[in-house]
Write a protein that holds these residues in place. Structure first.
Motif, PDB file in Angstrom:
ATOM      1  N   GLY A 179      76.397  76.176  -0.696  1.00 17.23           N
ATOM      2  CA  GLY A 179      75.451  77.182  -0.228  1.00 17.23           C
ATOM      3  C   GLY A 179      74.066  77.004  -0.825  1.00 17.23           C
ATOM      4  O   GLY A 179      73.057  77.089  -0.122  1.00 17.23           O
ATOM      5  N   GLN A 205      72.386  74.033   0.792  1.00 22.80           N
ATOM      6  CA  GLN A 205      71.905  74.364   2.131  1.00 22.80           C
ATOM      7  C   GLN A 205      70.671  75.272   2.061  1.00 22.80           C
ATOM      8  O   GLN A 205      69.750  75.140   2.882  1.00 22.80           O
ATOM      9  CB  GLN A 205      73.018  75.011   2.962  1.00 22.80           C
ATOM     10  CG  GLN A 205      74.175  74.076   3.273  1.00 22.80           C
ATOM     11  CD  GLN A 205      73.736  72.861   4.061  1.00 22.80           C
ATOM     12  OE1 GLN A 205      73.063  72.966   5.079  1.00 22.80           O
ATOM     13  NE2 GLN A 205      74.123  71.688   3.586  1.00 22.80           N
ATOM     14  N   SER A 206      70.638  76.169   1.086  1.00 24.83           N
ATOM     15  CA  SER A 206      69.461  77.023   0.903  1.00 24.83           C
ATOM     16  C   SER A 206      68.229  76.184   0.597  1.00 24.83           C
ATOM     17  O   SER A 206      67.153  76.415   1.151  1.00 24.83           O
ATOM     18  CB  SER A 206      69.684  78.024  -0.234  1.00 24.83           C
ATOM     19  OG  SER A 206      70.618  78.997   0.136  1.00 24.83           O
ATOM     20  N   ALA A 223      68.568  75.465   5.481  1.00 23.70           N
ATOM     21  CA  ALA A 223      69.619  75.694   6.487  1.00 23.70           C
ATOM     22  C   ALA A 223      70.283  77.037   6.178  1.00 23.70           C
ATOM     23  O   ALA A 223      71.410  77.097   5.684  1.00 23.70           O
ATOM     24  CB  ALA A 223      70.625  74.553   6.462  1.00 23.70           C
ATOM     25  N   ASP A 224      69.573  78.105   6.475  1.00 23.14           N
ATOM     26  CA  ASP A 224      69.986  79.433   6.022  1.00 23.14           C
ATOM     27  C   ASP A 224      71.289  79.929   6.633  1.00 23.14           C
ATOM     28  O   ASP A 224      72.100  80.537   5.927  1.00 23.14           O
ATOM     29  CB  ASP A 224      68.854  80.429   6.272  1.00 23.14           C
ATOM     30  CG  ASP A 224      67.624  80.049   5.476  1.00 23.14           C
ATOM     31  OD1 ASP A 224      67.733  79.924   4.241  1.00 23.14           O
ATOM     32  OD2 ASP A 224      66.562  79.862   6.081  1.00 23.14           O
ATOM     33  N   GLU A 225      71.510  79.698   7.897  1.00 32.11           N
ATOM     34  CA  GLU A 225      72.775  80.150   8.512  1.00 32.11           C
ATOM     35  C   GLU A 225      73.971  79.451   7.868  1.00 32.11           C
ATOM     36  O   GLU A 225      74.984  80.085   7.576  1.00 32.11           O
ATOM     37  CB  GLU A 225      72.761  79.902  10.025  1.00 32.11           C
ATOM     38  CG  GLU A 225      71.874  80.843  10.802  1.00 32.11           C
ATOM     39  CD  GLU A 225      72.431  82.264  10.874  1.00 32.11           C
ATOM     40  OE1 GLU A 225      73.639  82.477  10.657  1.00 32.11           O
ATOM     41  OE2 GLU A 225      71.635  83.172  11.145  1.00 32.11           O
ATOM     42  N   THR A 226      73.851  78.149   7.647  1.00 31.29           N
ATOM     43  CA  THR A 226      74.933  77.403   7.011  1.00 31.29           C
ATOM     44  C   THR A 226      75.118  77.870   5.577  1.00 31.29           C
ATOM     45  O   THR A 226      76.250  78.064   5.115  1.00 31.29           O
ATOM     46  CB  THR A 226      74.646  75.887   7.060  1.00 31.29           C
ATOM     47  OG1 THR A 226      74.458  75.496   8.420  1.00 31.29           O
ATOM     48  CG2 THR A 226      75.784  75.085   6.456  1.00 31.29           C
ATOM     49  N   ALA A 227      74.025  78.077   4.868  1.00 34.48           N
ATOM     50  CA  ALA A 227      74.100  78.572   3.495  1.00 34.48           C
ATOM     51  C   ALA A 227      74.817  79.917   3.458  1.00 34.48           C
ATOM     52  O   ALA A 227      75.701  80.138   2.620  1.00 34.48           O
ATOM     53  CB  ALA A 227      72.701  78.697   2.897  1.00 34.48           C
ATOM     54  N   ARG A 263      76.984  81.135   5.478  1.00 38.63           N
ATOM     55  CA  ARG A 263      78.432  80.981   5.700  1.00 38.63           C
ATOM     56  C   ARG A 263      79.139  80.529   4.433  1.00 38.63           C
ATOM     57  O   ARG A 263      80.215  81.037   4.094  1.00 38.63           O
ATOM     58  CB  ARG A 263      78.694  80.009   6.850  1.00 38.63           C
ATOM     59  CG  ARG A 263      78.438  80.624   8.212  1.00 38.63           C
ATOM     60  CD  ARG A 263      78.985  79.775   9.342  1.00 38.63           C
ATOM     61  NE  ARG A 263      78.330  78.485   9.449  1.00 38.63           N
ATOM     62  CZ  ARG A 263      77.206  78.258  10.135  1.00 38.63           C
ATOM     63  NH1 ARG A 263      76.626  79.252  10.784  1.00 38.63           N
ATOM     64  NH2 ARG A 263      76.685  77.051  10.195  1.00 38.63           N
ATOM     65  N   TRP A 264      78.555  79.577   3.707  1.00 38.51           N
ATOM     66  CA  TRP A 264      79.178  79.124   2.453  1.00 38.51           C
ATOM     67  C   TRP A 264      79.257  80.256   1.434  1.00 38.51           C
ATOM     68  O   TRP A 264      80.288  80.456   0.797  1.00 38.51           O
ATOM     69  CB  TRP A 264      78.415  77.941   1.870  1.00 38.51           C
ATOM     70  CG  TRP A 264      78.727  76.641   2.523  1.00 38.51           C
ATOM     71  CD1 TRP A 264      77.877  75.876   3.266  1.00 38.51           C
ATOM     72  CD2 TRP A 264      79.977  75.942   2.497  1.00 38.51           C
ATOM     73  NE1 TRP A 264      78.528  74.755   3.708  1.00 38.51           N
ATOM     74  CE2 TRP A 264      79.816  74.757   3.247  1.00 38.51           C
ATOM     75  CE3 TRP A 264      81.215  76.202   1.917  1.00 38.51           C
ATOM     76  CZ2 TRP A 264      80.842  73.839   3.419  1.00 38.51           C
ATOM     77  CZ3 TRP A 264      82.242  75.279   2.089  1.00 38.51           C
ATOM     78  CH2 TRP A 264      82.053  74.123   2.831  1.00 38.51           C
ATOM     79  N   ARG A 274      81.912  82.836   2.409  1.00 41.10           N
ATOM     80  CA  ARG A 274      83.271  82.338   2.144  1.00 41.10           C
ATOM     81  C   ARG A 274      83.579  82.415   0.655  1.00 41.10           C
ATOM     82  O   ARG A 274      84.686  82.778   0.257  1.00 41.10           O
ATOM     83  CB  ARG A 274      83.414  80.901   2.634  1.00 41.10           C
ATOM     84  CG  ARG A 274      83.493  80.805   4.143  1.00 41.10           C
ATOM     85  CD  ARG A 274      83.675  79.394   4.617  1.00 41.10           C
ATOM     86  NE  ARG A 274      84.959  78.863   4.147  1.00 41.10           N
ATOM     87  CZ  ARG A 274      85.251  77.580   4.126  1.00 41.10           C
ATOM     88  NH1 ARG A 274      84.381  76.686   4.535  1.00 41.10           N
ATOM     89  NH2 ARG A 274      86.430  77.161   3.695  1.00 41.10           N
ATOM     90  N   SER A 288      67.352  84.526   8.099  1.00 42.01           N
ATOM     91  CA  SER A 288      68.039  84.438   9.390  1.00 42.01           C
ATOM     92  C   SER A 288      67.845  85.698  10.229  1.00 42.01           C
ATOM     93  O   SER A 288      68.544  85.905  11.216  1.00 42.01           O
ATOM     94  CB  SER A 288      69.539  84.188   9.166  1.00 42.01           C
ATOM     95  OG  SER A 288      69.731  82.974   8.504  1.00 42.01           O
TER      96      SER A 288
END
Length: 117
Positions: free
Chosen positions: A21, A24-25, A29-33, A35-36, A39, A62
């Protein structure tokens, strides 16, 4: 992803998810971050407060403002005095590229309602 599939009960999985996360931050890539981070929180509710703040920043970028504010509040329950100033002070490096990305993450924290001081 393969590691999580092979070892779904790994006690360190949430830490690896945090690392993914954060990476990705820093890449924006905020949406992917998000999600991590989500989770990670789902499998370990006792996660470090910084995860809630990074998640809030990713959500704010986002355009998910209500969720972002809720995660800032959840982080503040665990770390009541955390602020944007503390976020900047906790930088793990003086690398200019990393510092520029941290400014962007701090902007997300600001949008999510975290105080400056």
């Amino acid at each position: 992803m393969e590691a999580f599939r092979l070892s779904p009960r790994d006690t360190k999985a949430s830490s690896w998810m945090n690392t993914a996360g954060v990476a990705q931050s820093y890449l924006g890539a905020d949406e992917t971050a998000a999600r991590w981070f989500q989770r990670s929180i789902e499998i370990n509710r006792n996660i470090a407060p910084f995860v809630y703040f990074f998640l809030a920043a990713a959500l704010a970028h986002s355009r998910r403002s209500d969720e972002a504010r809720a995660f800032v509040q959840a982080g503040l329950i665990l770390s009541p005095h955390f602020s944007i100033a503390q976020f900047h002070a906790s930088s793990p490096t003086d690398n200019p590229t990393c510092l520029r990305q941290r400014v962007r993450i701090a902007e997300g924290l600001r949008k999510a309602g975290l105080s400056e001081e």
